[in-house]
Design a protein around this motif. Structure first.
Motif, PDB file in Angstrom:
ATOM      1  N   GLN A  53       7.179 -43.288   2.874  1.00 24.10           N
ATOM      2  CA  GLN A  53       7.313 -42.482   4.069  1.00 24.10           C
ATOM      3  C   GLN A  53       7.851 -41.091   3.746  1.00 24.10           C
ATOM      4  N   ALA A  54       7.666 -40.644   2.542  1.00 25.16           N
ATOM      5  CA  ALA A  54       8.140 -39.316   2.165  1.00 25.16           C
ATOM      6  C   ALA A  54       7.379 -38.257   2.951  1.00 25.16           C
ATOM      7  N   PRO A  55       8.069 -37.289   3.557  1.00 23.75           N
ATOM      8  CA  PRO A  55       7.380 -36.264   4.341  1.00 23.75           C
ATOM      9  C   PRO A  55       6.645 -35.274   3.441  1.00 23.75           C
ATOM     10  N   ARG A  56       5.669 -34.603   4.000  1.00 21.58           N
ATOM     11  CA  ARG A  56       4.940 -33.552   3.295  1.00 21.58           C
ATOM     12  C   ARG A  56       5.267 -32.220   3.950  1.00 21.58           C
ATOM     13  N   VAL A  57       5.447 -31.213   3.133  1.00 18.91           N
ATOM     14  CA  VAL A  57       5.731 -29.869   3.629  1.00 18.91           C
ATOM     15  C   VAL A  57       4.601 -28.947   3.194  1.00 18.91           C
ATOM     16  N   TYR A  58       4.452 -27.846   3.922  1.00 15.86           N
ATOM     17  CA  TYR A  58       3.353 -26.927   3.675  1.00 15.86           C
ATOM     18  C   TYR A  58       3.866 -25.494   3.727  1.00 15.86           C
ATOM     19  N   GLY A  59       3.254 -24.642   2.930  1.00 14.83           N
ATOM     20  CA  GLY A  59       3.638 -23.241   2.910  1.00 14.83           C
ATOM     21  C   GLY A  59       2.630 -22.416   2.137  1.00 14.83           C
ATOM     22  N   CYS A  60       2.825 -21.113   2.118  1.00 15.94           N
ATOM     23  CA  CYS A  60       1.963 -20.180   1.410  1.00 15.94           C
ATOM     24  C   CYS A  60       2.669 -19.655   0.166  1.00 15.94           C
ATOM     25  N   VAL A  61       1.900 -19.373  -0.868  1.00 15.31           N
ATOM     26  CA  VAL A  61       2.419 -18.741  -2.078  1.00 15.31           C
ATOM     27  C   VAL A  61       1.858 -17.326  -2.135  1.00 15.31           C
ATOM     28  N   ILE A  62       2.710 -16.388  -2.567  1.00 18.70           N
ATOM     29  CA  ILE A  62       2.319 -14.986  -2.606  1.00 18.70           C
ATOM     30  C   ILE A  62       2.572 -14.436  -3.999  1.00 18.70           C
ATOM     31  N   GLY A  63       1.867 -13.395  -4.335  1.00 18.92           N
ATOM     32  CA  GLY A  63       2.012 -12.781  -5.645  1.00 18.92           C
ATOM     33  C   GLY A  63       0.966 -11.706  -5.841  1.00 18.92           C
ATOM     34  N   VAL A  64       0.597 -11.469  -7.090  1.00 17.71           N
ATOM     35  CA  VAL A  64      -0.373 -10.424  -7.424  1.00 17.71           C
ATOM     36  C   VAL A  64      -1.390 -10.988  -8.406  1.00 17.71           C
ATOM     37  N   GLN A  65      -2.545 -10.354  -8.438  1.00 13.54           N
ATOM     38  CA  GLN A  65      -3.593 -10.687  -9.403  1.00 13.54           C
ATOM     39  C   GLN A  65      -4.026  -9.411 -10.109  1.00 13.54           C
ATOM     40  N   ARG A  66      -3.841  -9.429 -11.418  1.00  9.19           N
ATOM     41  CA  ARG A  66      -4.239  -8.284 -12.246  1.00  9.19           C
ATOM     42  C   ARG A  66      -5.360  -8.745 -13.177  1.00  9.19           C
ATOM     43  N   GLY A  67      -6.576  -8.408 -12.817  1.00  2.27           N
ATOM     44  CA  GLY A  67      -7.708  -8.852 -13.612  1.00  2.27           C
ATOM     45  C   GLY A  67      -7.880 -10.360 -13.533  1.00  2.27           C
ATOM     46  N   ARG A  68      -7.779 -11.033 -14.696  1.00  2.00           N
ATOM     47  CA  ARG A  68      -7.921 -12.482 -14.745  1.00  2.00           C
ATOM     48  C   ARG A  68      -6.576 -13.195 -14.761  1.00  2.00           C
ATOM     49  N   THR A  69      -5.498 -12.456 -14.528  1.00  2.00           N
ATOM     50  CA  THR A  69      -4.157 -13.034 -14.538  1.00  2.00           C
ATOM     51  C   THR A  69      -3.609 -13.082 -13.118  1.00  2.00           C
ATOM     52  N   VAL A  70      -3.216 -14.267 -12.686  1.00  2.00           N
ATOM     53  CA  VAL A  70      -2.637 -14.480 -11.363  1.00  2.00           C
ATOM     54  C   VAL A  70      -1.180 -14.842 -11.544  1.00  2.00           C
ATOM     55  N   GLU A  71      -0.277 -14.055 -10.928  1.00  2.00           N
ATOM     56  CA  GLU A  71       1.156 -14.279 -11.061  1.00  2.00           C
ATOM     57  C   GLU A  71       1.739 -14.609  -9.690  1.00  2.00           C
ATOM     58  N   ILE A  72       2.336 -15.791  -9.592  1.00  3.24           N
ATOM     59  CA  ILE A  72       2.882 -16.290  -8.321  1.00  3.24           C
ATOM     60  C   ILE A  72       4.383 -16.012  -8.312  1.00  3.24           C
ATOM     61  N   PHE A  73       4.827 -15.154  -7.406  1.00  2.00           N
ATOM     62  CA  PHE A  73       6.214 -14.713  -7.378  1.00  2.00           C
ATOM     63  C   PHE A  73       7.065 -15.443  -6.340  1.00  2.00           C
ATOM     64  N   ASN A  74       6.524 -15.687  -5.150  1.00  2.00           N
ATOM     65  CA  ASN A  74       7.364 -16.179  -4.053  1.00  2.00           C
ATOM     66  C   ASN A  74       6.530 -17.057  -3.140  1.00  2.00           C
ATOM     67  N   SER A  75       7.170 -17.588  -2.105  1.00  2.00           N
ATOM     68  CA  SER A  75       6.495 -18.469  -1.152  1.00  2.00           C
ATOM     69  C   SER A  75       7.224 -18.433   0.174  1.00  2.00           C
ATOM     70  N   PHE A  76       6.552 -18.879   1.221  1.00  2.00           N
ATOM     71  CA  PHE A  76       7.178 -19.043   2.535  1.00  2.00           C
ATOM     72  C   PHE A  76       6.533 -20.228   3.247  1.00  2.00           C
ATOM     73  N   GLU A  77       7.213 -20.724   4.261  1.00  2.00           N
ATOM     74  CA  GLU A  77       6.800 -21.956   4.932  1.00  2.00           C
ATOM     75  C   GLU A  77       5.665 -21.717   5.921  1.00  2.00           C
ATOM     76  N   LEU A  78       4.943 -22.801   6.213  1.00  2.00           N
ATOM     77  CA  LEU A  78       3.861 -22.784   7.199  1.00  2.00           C
ATOM     78  C   LEU A  78       4.116 -23.852   8.259  1.00  2.00           C
ATOM     79  N   LEU A  79       3.616 -23.590   9.461  1.00  2.00           N
ATOM     80  CA  LEU A  79       3.641 -24.591  10.526  1.00  2.00           C
ATOM     81  C   LEU A  79       2.255 -25.217  10.608  1.00  2.00           C
ATOM     82  N   TYR A  80       2.187 -26.516  10.282  1.00  2.00           N
ATOM     83  CA  TYR A  80       0.898 -27.214  10.204  1.00  2.00           C
ATOM     84  C   TYR A  80       0.973 -28.509  10.994  1.00  2.00           C
ATOM     85  N   ASP A  81      -0.060 -28.766  11.777  1.00  2.00           N
ATOM     86  CA  ASP A  81      -0.160 -29.992  12.571  1.00  2.00           C
ATOM     87  C   ASP A  81      -1.135 -30.942  11.882  1.00  2.00           C
ATOM     88  N   PRO A  82      -0.644 -32.031  11.233  1.00  2.00           N
ATOM     89  CA  PRO A  82      -1.556 -32.932  10.514  1.00  2.00           C
ATOM     90  C   PRO A  82      -2.536 -33.655  11.428  1.00  2.00           C
TER      91      PRO A  82
END
Length: 315
Positions: free
Chosen positions: A52-81
């Motif tokens: 019964q472990a809950p699931r959480v959802y959110g977005c990840v933000i960052g930058v993409q330089r060419g073929r390199t994707v760097e994930i710096f931070n995140s924030f929460e999302l409101l999602y209705d399963p």
């Protein structure tokens, strides 16, 4: 699900994202607080299984330089399963707030918790394609596995594969590396070595204060029960009537209507909100002071390192 991605992208994940997801999951799980009789957990091969472990959802933000994707931070999302829908106004508001602080960051994808990617996850993935045409999916496994040495984090990409003659969008695993800057390494090391101020005990000053208030309320409740039983016994004739004691009880009961008045509720809520605000400001000030001390120590150490090679120049 394919074994590995063929996009050729290089993913760099910062520790702050892992900390945010873990904190989000811990808060949601502690708020749910399932009763012991209904929560089912078992340990199989050293892995804690929580059905019964809950699931959480959110977005990840960052930058993409060419073929390199760097994930710096995140924030929460409101999602209705139940309806597989996102709260679009909330997502747009959070995106605008982060754009003001980090103008170069944009939404790279989303995150969730669980042991493996599920078919229902594709609904969220498709919903974010209007923001990013090829979003990534960061999955954190909160199950405890003492034998596991790697981080329980998996990054998925989506690829279009033809299965049984039908084109389908599926998740594929992608490799990643942990990327940190000097400030992040110092902060993570500082948090890892934090200890309670009372020499290792889990009780803090706030816990001690709340324990004292709980004990006082418990004692008040027990004494009111004694008075109630005494009055019931006096009403039944089991206890002789004492006018002096009845006058004292009557004087005490006259105060109860004032406590239940609307003015008392308004004053109580106002004082309660002010106390919460002061507590929040005090914690924020303490955190800022600690961060300032940490930055000063880092600047001092960096200045000594720069001067080690030779004499400084004076203008």
């Amino acid at each position: 699900m394919a074994s590995s991605s063929s996009s050729g992208l290089t993913f760099k994940l910062h520790p702050l994202v892992i900390v945010n997801i873990s904190d989000h999951y811990t808060r949601v799980k502690s708020q749910l607080n399932p009763p012991p009789l209904t929560s089912t957990s078992a340990t199989v091969n050293g892995v804690e299984n929580q059905q019964q472990a809950p699931r959480v959802y959110g977005c990840v933000i960052g930058v993409q330089r060419g073929r390199t994707v760097e994930i710096f931070n995140s924030f929460e999302l409101l999602y209705d399963p139940s309806t597989h829908s996102l709260d679009r106004p909330f997502l747009k508001k959070k995106q605008e707030l982060y754009k003001k602080v980090f103008p170069h960051f944009y939404i790279l994808g989303w995150y969730s918790t669980g042991s493996d990617a599920q078919e229902s996850d594709m609904h969220i993935h498709r919903a974010l394609m209007d923001i990013n045409e090829s979003p990534l999916y960061v999955l954190l496994n909160p199950a405890i596995n003492p034998a596991q040495k790697d981080l329980p984090v998996t990054i998925y990409e989506s690829e279009l594969h033809v299965i049984d003659g039908i084109p389908q969008l599926i998740f594929v695993r992608s490799s990643y590396t942990i990327e940190t800057v000097e400030a992040e390494r110092i902060s993570v090391d500082h948090v890892a070595h934090l200890k309670p101020s009372d020499g290792g005990s889990a009780a803090t000053q706030l816990a001690a204060h709340l324990t004292g208030i709980h004990s006082a309320i418990k004692m008040l409740n027990s004494r009111i029960r004694v008075l109630h039983h005494y009055l019931v016994g006096m009403q039944k004739g089991d206890i002789p009537c004492e006018n002096s004691l009845l006058r004292q009880v009557s004087s005490l009961l006259r105060r109860l209507p004032a406590i239940e008045s609307e003015k008392f509720q308004d004053d109580f809520l106002m004082e309660y909100n002010d106390t919460l605000l002061i507590t929040y400001l005090a914690m924020f000030t303490n955190c800022s002071s600690t961060m300032n001390e940490l930055v000063d120590k880092f600047n001092t150490a960096y200045d000594r390192h720069s001067r080690r090679g030779g004499r400084t120049a004076f203008i």
